[in-house]
Design an enzyme around this catalytic site. Structure first.
Site, mmCIF file in Angstrom:
data_model
loop_
_atom_site.group_PDB
_atom_site.id
_atom_site.type_symbol
_atom_site.label_atom_id
_atom_site.label_comp_id
_atom_site.label_asym_id
_atom_site.label_seq_id
_atom_site.Cartn_x
_atom_site.Cartn_y
_atom_site.Cartn_z
ATOM 1 N N GLN A 272 -21.539 -6.475 9.466
ATOM 2 C CA GLN A 272 -20.167 -6.854 9.854
ATOM 3 C C GLN A 272 -19.248 -6.660 8.654
ATOM 4 O O GLN A 272 -19.662 -6.918 7.529
ATOM 5 C CB GLN A 272 -20.139 -8.328 10.281
ATOM 6 C CG GLN A 272 -20.938 -8.614 11.531
ATOM 7 C CD GLN A 272 -20.256 -8.149 12.799
ATOM 8 O OE1 GLN A 272 -19.111 -7.688 12.764
ATOM 9 N NE2 GLN A 272 -20.945 -8.244 13.914
ATOM 10 N N CYS B 135 -7.523 1.008 -1.729
ATOM 11 C CA CYS B 135 -7.204 0.514 -0.386
ATOM 12 C C CYS B 135 -7.193 -0.999 -0.467
ATOM 13 O O CYS B 135 -8.171 -1.612 -0.887
ATOM 14 C CB CYS B 135 -8.244 0.985 0.621
ATOM 15 S SG CYS B 135 -8.036 0.148 2.205
ATOM 16 N N CYS C 152 -1.680 6.500 6.491
ATOM 17 C CA CYS C 152 -3.101 6.385 6.829
ATOM 18 C C CYS C 152 -3.212 5.548 8.100
ATOM 19 O O CYS C 152 -2.365 4.731 8.385
ATOM 20 C CB CYS C 152 -3.830 5.748 5.645
ATOM 21 S SG CYS C 152 -4.936 4.413 6.033
ATOM 22 N N CYS D 227 0.832 -1.197 0.000
ATOM 23 C CA CYS D 227 0.000 0.000 0.000
ATOM 24 C C CYS D 227 0.875 1.258 0.000
ATOM 25 O O CYS D 227 1.753 1.397 0.860
ATOM 26 C CB CYS D 227 -0.891 -0.005 1.237
ATOM 27 S SG CYS D 227 -1.781 1.533 1.423
ATOM 28 N N CYS E 299 -13.676 -7.205 21.048
ATOM 29 C CA CYS E 299 -12.685 -6.695 20.093
ATOM 30 C C CYS E 299 -11.567 -5.971 20.853
ATOM 31 O O CYS E 299 -10.732 -5.317 20.242
ATOM 32 C CB CYS E 299 -13.356 -5.761 19.088
ATOM 33 S SG CYS E 299 -14.158 -4.381 19.885
ATOM 34 N N GLU F 243 -30.089 -4.334 23.640
ATOM 35 C CA GLU F 243 -29.286 -3.404 22.846
ATOM 36 C C GLU F 243 -29.745 -1.975 23.134
ATOM 37 O O GLU F 243 -30.938 -1.709 23.250
ATOM 38 C CB GLU F 243 -29.439 -3.768 21.355
ATOM 39 C CG GLU F 243 -29.014 -2.737 20.360
ATOM 40 C CD GLU F 243 -27.540 -2.345 20.443
ATOM 41 O OE1 GLU F 243 -26.664 -3.215 20.574
ATOM 42 O OE2 GLU F 243 -27.272 -1.131 20.373
HETATM 43 C C1 LIG Z 1 -19.573 -4.917 19.518
HETATM 44 S S1 LIG Z 1 -21.230 -4.481 19.192
HETATM 45 C C2 LIG Z 1 -21.957 -6.055 19.137
HETATM 46 C C3 LIG Z 1 -23.108 -6.166 18.201
HETATM 47 C C4 LIG Z 1 -23.661 -7.536 17.927
HETATM 48 N N1 LIG Z 1 -23.521 -8.485 18.991
HETATM 49 C C5 LIG Z 1 -23.089 -8.084 16.635
HETATM 50 O O1 LIG Z 1 -22.496 -9.161 16.631
HETATM 51 O O2 LIG Z 1 -23.253 -7.434 15.618
HETATM 52 C C6 LIG Z 1 -21.715 -3.804 20.725
HETATM 53 C C7 LIG Z 1 -23.167 -3.332 20.772
HETATM 54 O O3 LIG Z 1 -23.470 -2.909 22.100
HETATM 55 C C8 LIG Z 1 -24.330 -1.787 22.057
HETATM 56 N N2 LIG Z 1 -24.201 -1.135 23.384
HETATM 57 C C9 LIG Z 1 -23.246 -0.291 23.819
HETATM 58 N N3 LIG Z 1 -23.415 -0.014 25.117
HETATM 59 C C10 LIG Z 1 -24.512 -0.689 25.523
HETATM 60 C C11 LIG Z 1 -25.176 -0.829 26.783
HETATM 61 N N4 LIG Z 1 -24.740 -0.191 27.867
HETATM 62 N N5 LIG Z 1 -26.246 -1.635 26.857
HETATM 63 C C12 LIG Z 1 -26.705 -2.280 25.743
HETATM 64 N N6 LIG Z 1 -26.111 -2.200 24.528
HETATM 65 C C13 LIG Z 1 -25.028 -1.423 24.421
HETATM 66 C C14 LIG Z 1 -23.823 -1.004 20.865
HETATM 67 O O4 LIG Z 1 -24.802 -0.134 20.371
HETATM 68 C C15 LIG Z 1 -23.461 -2.126 19.884
HETATM 69 O O5 LIG Z 1 -24.557 -2.445 19.055
#
Ligand SMILES: C[S@@+](CC[C@H](N)C(=O)[O-])C[C@H]1O[C@@H](n2cnc3c(N)ncnc32)[C@H](O)[C@@H]1O
Length: 469
Positions: free
Chosen positions: A280, A158, A78, A72, A409, A330
């Protein structure tokens, strides 16, 4: 004493959690991005903070056998990739070691980490592209933000994004130049175009042009140019965002051309992809990750599975297929709406209930209610980078949940939360400390990293925990 602009020569002894080389020099620890273990390098000190220094790689005097040429042209400029200079197998080894070391450092746990699960593609694996557009002296430029900055590095392609990336960039550049369409300037708050986002779904593209106003001049000409230059079917939206914040999308999406939404599938679950829906970025690895979550959760016909931090609900739907009932929690309403739509499309309305709210508020109550009904409960956690709220961890411990499957993550917050669940860490006077009398509450039965983002420092990690009886 080391000071700014000093140049030193030394050997890199390890890689840090951001993929940077680490040098131990006298009493100093020096972090040098893009240097590899075993390399003899010359670096220039950019910043000294007590005995920690941040350096810039100036010369590689003895390169590592793991070093490869990064293809790249903007690698190191970047902020997207940190590891393109490291052989792919060594990237996997680094990610595995990083998880192991983080568990040791943060939770005082000496853990076995499985081999990193990887996919077919080490490049061109992303299916979602997001490009800021800026006005420069040379005209409108399209690119990516430099690491930890709002400076845009212009790009033409990219390598971790799909092959159509260069066509998207060149077509939009042609349009901006030919029709003198301006880009937004964050300081003067003038100009029209802010971002271009593109999602690939089943060989079709969903393109969104984020602008400060609804009326974009010569929009038919832009659609014609895209038709001429893209070999894939596409749909096109304008999103209106006139706010001063860093949020990408404003509330309004205006459909201009092509289909309004697309249907995709993952592991038999159908989902709609529209301009706002979450997707994703690496579908191949995501499938492997979700399959493993379902396998490790070892769901039975009488299990209630609580999917905490459930996002757009795809994993909740997959978990529901193998259990008596699945409950998603969520915080973002749009994501919960998406999750509910997904249930209707997959005839899962009777098996899933999605709650909109904070896990720290809802999970303790839901766990209590399900326990009272005599359900066998499995909790799946997939929190954002900051990890779980302590109330979530406490509720799991107090209710003696038999099985917890944790997806993360961020190795550091994962290690902290797993440390609390196992009992290796405890809370004292509002601080998290190493437990003096470590009595194991949960046993770690598997730690599996997934390479969702090759060429970058990021790693997705799955941990399975079982209650010690
Ligand atoms: C890493 S993502 C996981 C999404 C899902 N499990 C997936 O595989 O696509 C984390 C999620 O947690 C939500 N989130 C963040 N803080 C939160 C909270 N205090 N209570 C509930 N959801 C929350 C975010 O909006 C986001 O959608």
């Amino acid at each position: 004493m080391l000071k700014k602009n000093d140049e030193i020569i030394n050997i890199v002894c390890s890689l840090g959690s951001n993929g940077e080389g680490i040098i131990k020099h006298e009493d100093y620890t020096i972090f040098v991005p893009y240097a590899l273990i075993g390399e003899k390098i010359k670096c220039k000190i950019l910043k000294v903070d007590k005995n920690i220094c941040y350096g810039k790689l100036i010369d590689i005097l003895e390169p590592s056998k793991d070093r490869v040429k990064a293809d790249c042209p903007v690698f190191t400029k970047c902020g997207g990739c940190q590891l393109q200079h490291l052989k792919y197998l060594s990237q996997l080894e680094y990610k595995k070691e990083n998880v192991k070391r983080t568990f040791n450092k943060i939770a005082n746990l000496n853990v076995e980490v499985n081999k990193v699960v990887c996919g077919e593609k080490q490049f061109r694996y992303r299916n979602k592209l997001q490009l800021p557009v800026i006005e420069t002296e040379k005209g409108v430029e399209i690119g990516f933000y430099a690491e930890k900055s709002h400076r845009v590095i212009p790009i033409e392609d990219c390598l971790i994004n799909p092959n159509w990336t260069s066509k998207i960039i060149s077509t939009f550049k042609k349009f901006f130049e030919k029709f003198k369409v301006s880009a937004y300037n964050q300081i003067t708050r003038k100009g029209l175009v802010r971002e271009i986002t593109v999602k690939e779904i089943n060989n079709s593209l969903l393109i969104v042009l984020v602008c400060t106003k609804e009326n974009v001049p010569f929009i038919e000409n832009l659609i014609d140019l895209l038709k001429e230059n893209l070999s894939l079917d596409f749909s096109f939206y304008i999103n209106v965002n006139n706010s001063q914040s860093n949020v990408i999308y404003g509330e309004r999406f205006i459909h201009i051309y092509g289909k309004t939404e697309y249907i995709d599938q993952m592991l038999g679950v159908k989902y709609l992809v529209g301009p706002q829906s979450f997707m994703q970025v690496n579908k191949e690895i995501c499938e492997k990750l979700y399959s493993k979550v379902c396998e490790l959760a070892s769901l039975k016909e009488n299990t209630t599975v609580i999917d905490a931090y459930s996002g757009a609900g795809l994993m909740t739907a997959l978990l529901a297929q193998k259990s008596k009932k699945a409950i998603g929690i969520e915080i973002v309403k749009e994501a919960v709406d998406c999750a509910n739509q997904l249930l209707a499309n997959n005839a899962l309305e009777n098996k899933v209930k999605n709650y909109c709210g904070k896990c720290e508020d809802l999970l303790p109550q839901i766990v209590k209610e399900e326990k009272e009904k005599g359900a066998e409960i499995v909790v799946v956690l997939d929190p954002p980078r900051k990890g779980c709220d302590i109330k979530v961890i406490q509720s799991i411990i107090e209710n003696q949940i038999d099985k917890v499957v944790y997806v993360s993550c961020m190795p550091s917050t994962l290690a902290r939360d797993v440390g609390l669940l196992t009992g290796a860490l405890e809370i004292k006077n509002n601080n998290i400390e190493r437990a003096i009398n470590f009595k194991e509450r949960y046993k770690i039965s598997a730690i599996i990293p997934f390479d969702m983002f090759p060429q970058t420092k990021h790693v997705e990690t799955l941990v399975c925990l079982e209650k010690v009886k």
